[in-house]
Design an enzyme around this catalytic site. Structure first.
Site: not given
Ligand code: NAP
Length: 308
Positions: A132, A135-136
């Site tokens: 992701c 997300c990261d």
């Protein structure tokens, strides 16, 4: 007889639990064997509103669980739904061999990331291998570093484009010589000077388990059979998702990829069965959109029960 059974304990499931519990429906939530869902596999969540410094995925899910418990959600931990029978009322949900009867069901079973299944991928997950970019991608370990995105669909193009904000260079590794992505997203990605496509290539290994961090990938060109190493600090796997909807096959309408098809609001094809989150959303797949869908499903279920 339960009023509402919620299957799944990701953002959608817990939000549906909070809302139905507050509506005095005394919901029963079946967590599944990965309580908290996909978010528990990611590190810091920085795009969930309300947490300006970010929050660990697991901590966010614990907060939701405690909120749902506080309002009276019944929780069946680590239980797995084996089968459902939606052919007649009451609806039946078999959990660990026991049949539960209920007037309504909210399906919030999520989706799993498809994996490459190559050496180093599992060992280096959250140590440079991630599923992701949203997300990261902004994590310090990826800043100003070369990064690899694997896949040729919309997700891969979107993730590659997003990562150019942080990376020195993004390599888009695809196993064919053209992208599957929609034209506009493919063109945008290929026009970006920071994105270099690597065609006809598959990742054979993520390096370097011995150093406990990602240092590169071993690639194989499937046309020439040539093997090479590409240095990078991160590997973003974007080869699609698989919705966890197998147990509903033949009962709930789904598309060819297995995503549940919704009618009005969160309604499925079976009266009294509602769906929310990634199992019914192939487009957005964010924690906050799953939570919103969980809220909608809870409200739909509450109104449907009131109408009985
Ligand atoms: P997808 O369209 O199924 O694409 C998956 C890609 O991964 C394909 O290019 C596939 O290669 C490749 N792949 C699959 N297994 C692989 C493996 N083992 N090794 C290497 N490559 C592999 O999945 P997606 O990109 O996640 O998109 C899913 C759905 O969400 C689509 O409907 C998409 O339009 C939608 N989506 C929309 C947006 C948006 O509109 N903003 C953003 C993201 C996703 P092949 O091409 O060779 O099959």
């Amino acid at each position: 007889m339960e009023q509402v059974v919620i299957i799944g304990s990701g953002c959608a499931g817990w939000t549906a639990a909070i809302y139905t519990a507050r509506a005095n429906l005394n919901p029963l939530l079946i967590t599944g064997q990965q309580p908290g869902g996909l978010l528990t596999t990611t590190s810091s969540v920085e795009n969930f509103p309300g947490f300006q410094n970010g929050i660990e995925g697991t901590a966010l899910m614990m907060e939701m669980q405690e909120q749902a418990t506080h309002f009276g959600t019944q929780i069946q931990y680590l239980s797995r739904v084996e089968s459902v029978d939606f052919s007649s009322s009451p609806l039946k949900v078999t959990v660990d061999g026991k049949v539960i009867e209920t007037r309504s069901v909210i399906v919030a079973v999520g989706a799993g990331h498809r994996h490459l299944g190559v050496p180093g991928e599992h060992e280096l997950e959250n140590r440079g291998v991630t599923y992701c970019a949203t997300c990261d991608g902004a994590l310090p370990i990826f800043r100003n570093q070369p990064l690899v995105v694997v896949g040729g669909g919309d997700s891969a193009c979107e993730e590659a484009s997003y990562l150019t904000r942080f990376a020195s260079q993004v390599y888009l590794i695809h196993r064919r010589d053209s992208l599957r992505a929609s034209k506009i997203m493919a063109e945008r990605a290929l026009a970006n000077p920071k994105i270099t496509p690597v065609w006809n290539s598959v990742v054979e290994e993520v390096l370097d388990v011995a150093q406990n961090r990602v240092t590169g990938v071993r690639l194989k060109n499937i046309v020439t059979e040539e093997v090479s190493t590409l240095d990078c600090a991160g590997v973003f796997v974007a080869v699609g998702h698989t919705p966890n909807t197998q147990i509903f096959q033949g009962q709930l309408t789904m598309d060819e990829a297995g995503y549940l098809v919704l009618g009005e609001g969160s309604r499925t094809n079976i009266p009294g069965v509602f769906a929310a989150g990634d199992c019914a959303d192939s487009v957005y797949r964010q924690a906050i959109t799953a939570a919103g869908m969980g809220c909608a499903a809870a409200i739909d279920a509450e109104r449907w029960l009131a109408g009985l």
